[in-house]
Scaffold this motif. Structure first.
Motif, PDB file in Angstrom:
ATOM      1  N   HIS A 195       6.790  -3.311  -3.525  1.00 17.12           N
ATOM      2  CA  HIS A 195       8.225  -3.014  -3.664  1.00 17.12           C
ATOM      3  C   HIS A 195       8.442  -1.538  -3.319  1.00 17.12           C
ATOM      4  CE1 HIS A 195       6.430  -2.180  -7.644  1.00 17.12           C
ATOM      5  NE2 HIS A 195       7.220  -1.124  -7.599  1.00 17.12           N
ATOM      6  N   ARG A 226       9.833  -8.180   3.896  1.00 11.66           N
ATOM      7  CA  ARG A 226      10.642  -7.269   4.691  1.00 11.66           C
ATOM      8  C   ARG A 226       9.764  -6.246   5.411  1.00 11.66           C
ATOM      9  NH1 ARG A 226      15.800  -3.975   2.330  1.00 11.66           N
ATOM     10  NH2 ARG A 226      16.425  -3.187   4.368  1.00 11.66           N
ATOM     11  N   LEU A 227       8.766  -5.738   4.701  1.00  8.44           N
ATOM     12  CA  LEU A 227       7.852  -4.768   5.301  1.00  8.44           C
ATOM     13  C   LEU A 227       7.131  -5.393   6.503  1.00  8.44           C
ATOM     14  CD1 LEU A 227       6.523  -1.902   4.932  1.00  8.44           C
ATOM     15  CD2 LEU A 227       4.658  -3.110   3.783  1.00  8.44           C
ATOM     16  N   GLY A 287      12.410   1.965   0.490  1.00  8.76           N
ATOM     17  CA  GLY A 287      12.763   1.919   1.909  1.00  8.76           C
ATOM     18  C   GLY A 287      13.595   3.119   2.301  1.00  8.76           C
ATOM     19  N   ASP A 319      11.407 -14.001   0.659  1.00  4.06           N
ATOM     20  CA  ASP A 319      11.192 -13.049   1.756  1.00  4.06           C
ATOM     21  C   ASP A 319       9.852 -13.300   2.436  1.00  4.06           C
ATOM     22  OD1 ASP A 319      13.558 -11.812   1.381  1.00  4.06           O
ATOM     23  OD2 ASP A 319      12.729  -9.879   0.705  1.00  4.06           O
ATOM     24  N   VAL A 361       8.041   2.951   2.305  1.00 14.06           N
ATOM     25  CA  VAL A 361       8.026   2.259   3.595  1.00 14.06           C
ATOM     26  C   VAL A 361       7.756   3.218   4.766  1.00 14.06           C
ATOM     27  CG1 VAL A 361       9.481   0.982   5.228  1.00 14.06           C
ATOM     28  CG2 VAL A 361       9.524   0.407   2.778  1.00 14.06           C
ATOM     29  N   ASP A 393      16.347   3.068   3.513  1.00 17.14           N
ATOM     30  CA  ASP A 393      17.747   2.772   3.200  1.00 17.14           C
ATOM     31  C   ASP A 393      18.057   2.920   1.710  1.00 17.14           C
ATOM     32  OD1 ASP A 393      16.183   0.725   2.299  1.00 17.14           O
ATOM     33  OD2 ASP A 393      17.243  -0.866   3.380  1.00 17.14           O
ATOM     34  N   GLU A 449      16.801   1.207  -0.582  1.00 17.16           N
ATOM     35  CA  GLU A 449      16.500  -0.036  -1.302  1.00 17.16           C
ATOM     36  C   GLU A 449      15.001  -0.181  -1.507  1.00 17.16           C
ATOM     37  OE1 GLU A 449      18.192  -3.651   0.280  1.00 17.16           O
ATOM     38  OE2 GLU A 449      19.970  -2.519   0.908  1.00 17.16           O
ATOM     39  N   SER A 450      14.639  -1.072  -2.426  1.00 17.52           N
ATOM     40  CA  SER A 450      13.237  -1.380  -2.617  1.00 17.52           C
ATOM     41  C   SER A 450      12.896  -2.570  -1.708  1.00 17.52           C
ATOM     42  CB  SER A 450      13.040  -1.698  -4.103  1.00 17.52           C
ATOM     43  OG  SER A 450      11.925  -2.512  -4.270  1.00 17.52           O
ATOM     44  N   TRP A 451      11.888  -2.389  -0.860  1.00 23.90           N
ATOM     45  CA  TRP A 451      11.541  -3.414   0.132  1.00 23.90           C
ATOM     46  C   TRP A 451      10.470  -4.352  -0.409  1.00 23.90           C
ATOM     47  CZ3 TRP A 451      11.370  -2.303   6.024  1.00 23.90           C
ATOM     48  CH2 TRP A 451      12.551  -1.636   6.403  1.00 23.90           C
ATOM     49  N   SER A 452      10.644  -5.623  -0.118  1.00 25.77           N
ATOM     50  CA  SER A 452       9.618  -6.616  -0.449  1.00 25.77           C
ATOM     51  C   SER A 452       8.542  -6.613   0.631  1.00 25.77           C
ATOM     52  CB  SER A 452      10.247  -7.997  -0.523  1.00 25.77           C
ATOM     53  OG  SER A 452      10.712  -8.339   0.770  1.00 25.77           O
TER      54      SER A 452
END
Ligand code: 5AD
Ligand code: SF4
Length: 469
Positions: free
Chosen positions: A215, A228-229, A218, A255, A186, A220, A222-225
């Motif tokens: 995916h 979310r991106l 991120g 998402d 990300v 954070d 986590e894996s971002w969708s």
């Protein structure tokens, strides 16, 4: 710092998808500091690159035809005491690199899509060793970090966030040529988007072969969708419009639907290839969804964003396709209400499962089905576009139009719009009163005197775009 004074000429011929256009632009960027500036004329170029695409028919034949022509220019340049380096990039290089080296030994560099950041090194090696360079490894994670940021000055900029594919549709070469699915982290994506926006891009087109499978890691942990991106991209200063492509129906998730509902910058458009309207053919294609599931994916996105424009790709004449199967495709094309669709005759790709399937459809049958489907699609597109006649739509003017005095732009729904406007208005988002709808574009006139302040015009229309239909 670009040392353009060295005045070396770079010629790039690009085939295929937006991913390739993006890659060609990055190659030009990486070569600019070495003194290369781009030219449209291969004659006399110091470096010619053919960026190939494996998806279209006769890709390899076209490549060798191009190389034959370039070899002529190469010989002319040599006769004049100069040197033209030749490079082949893209998916054909990846899939058939050894064959290219064998049949065209005068080519200096053959490299797959994951190796572009090393182009200067390959050129140096080719000049030094004279033997030719073949580089088709998959080291995708290195590539994005090593490539320079896209050049400024584009109003709509592509940003690749994902490459490759693990879906293995039986007709498709992408899993073989672009390799396994890979999502960029990300942080790198957001940083690149920030640079693009600062460079003047108010629209960002998020690209991936299978972009909604995104995916990325991120910040954070986590894996971002993709959804979310898109939310995070929308928050970047200067980003007014977001698009993404290409999506797989199986990967439409909450998402993404939520992003279409909540992110005002996300344009009401989705390219969601159906490929066929027959469950039997979809199964043979290994698409992993049926027609009902496809319709549900569309409904889900439309529930989130009722004015969503839906676009598709279709393949006609897939092995085993009967008249009944084809009729089901026509039915799907008629009933979804596509704003746009592309149709292709099935064409066997060496090494893919479908190429070896029984029941290959004769060419004249494919041609007839294609014509029938294209007629339905044109009808659908015209109906979609007609609904805009008489309305004002916010159009981002992104390039010169077909005729002098005209500019070209895109509506939120991705329609091409032609309007009489001064070149100074490029990059602005303006209200266009649609006067005439065609099946592939809209024509109109500026709806109101446009404010001299670019920011004001852009802001007003970003708000408008939520309430068009
Ligand atoms: N034959 C015909 N069309 C194809 N496509 C991909 N591979 C083939 C093939 N072998 C089409 C699909 C895809 C689009 C980019 O190209 O419809 O969505
Ligand atoms: Fe090719 Fe798309 Fe299927 Fe992947 S999902 S194999 S890229 S058609």
């Amino acid at each position: 710092v670009h040392r353009r004074g060295l005045g070396k000429k770079l010629y790039i011929k690009t085939y295929g998808c937006q991913m390739n256009a993006y890659d060609s632009a990055r190659m030009a960027d990486i070569l600019a500091p070495l003194g290369f500036s781009q030219t449209d004329d291969p004659a006399g170029a110091d470096l010619a690159i053919v960026n190939t695409c494996h998806i279209r028919e006769k890709a390899t034949d076209k490549l060798f035809a191009d190389l034959g022509r370039l070899r002529g220019h190469q010989a002319a340049k040599a006769a004049a005491g100069g040197r033209m380096l030749l490079a082949v990039a893209g998916c054909v290089a990846q899939a058939e690199g050894a064959e290219v080296r064998r049949r065209a030994p005068f080519v200096d560099v053959v490299m797959g899509p994951q190796a572009y950041h090393r182009l200067p090194e390959f050129l140096a090696r080719a000049v030094r060793d004279g033997g030719g360079v073949l580089e088709t490894d998959f080291a995708v994670d290195e590539k994005f970090d090593a490539l320079p940021a896209p050049a400024a000055g584009q109003f709509s900029a592509n940003l690749t966030v994902q490459e490759g594919c693990d879906k293995f549709c039986t007709f498709c070469v992408v899993p073989y040529t672009r390799g396994a699915e890979y999502s960029r982290p990300v942080a790198g994506v957001l940083a690149e988007a920030g640079r693009l926006a600062q460079g003047g891009a108010s629209e960002i087109v998020v690209l991936g072969q299978n972009v909604n499978a995104y995916h990325g890691a991120g910040p954070d942990g986590e894996s971002w969708s993709l959804g979310r991106l898109l939310g995070a991209l929308a928050a970047i200063d200067g980003v007014r419009r977001l698009r993404y492509m290409t999506s797989h129906p199986l990967e439409v998730d909450d998402d993404l639907a939520r992003a279409h509902r909540d992110v005002a910058e996300l344009m009401p458009f989705v390219h969601l290839p159906a490929q066929s309207g027959s469950d039997r053919i979809l199964a043979a294609m290994n698409r992993r969804y049926g027609v009902a599931q496809y319709r549900r994916a569309v409904d889900r996105l439309r529930a989130a964003r009722p004015d969503l424009a839906v676009s598709s790709d279709f393949i006609v004449g897939f092995p085993g396709e009967t008249e009944t199967d084809f009729a089901a495709t026509l039915d799907l094309a008629r009933t979804v209400g596509f704003a746009q669709a592309y149709a292709f005759k099935y064409s066997p790709r060496p090494g893919t499962p479908a190429a070896a399937m029984a029941g290959q459809v004769p060419e004249p049958v494919k041609a007839r089905r294609l014509a029938e489907l294209l007629a339905v699609v044109a009808e659908q597109q015209l109906a979609f576009n007609r609904a805009f006649e008489g309305r004002d739509v916010p159009v981002l003017l992104d390039r010169a139009g077909r005729r002098p005095g005209q500019l070209h732009g895109r509506s939120p729904h991705m329609q091409a719009v032609h309007v009489a406007a001064a070149p100074a208005m490029l990059g602005r988002t303006v209200a266009v009163r649609v006067e005439r709808a065609l099946s592939n574009s809209l024509a109109g006139r500026l709806a109101e005197p446009v404010s001299a302040r670019r920011g004001a015009a852009v802001r007003a229309s970003a708000a408008d775009s939520g309430a068009i239909l």
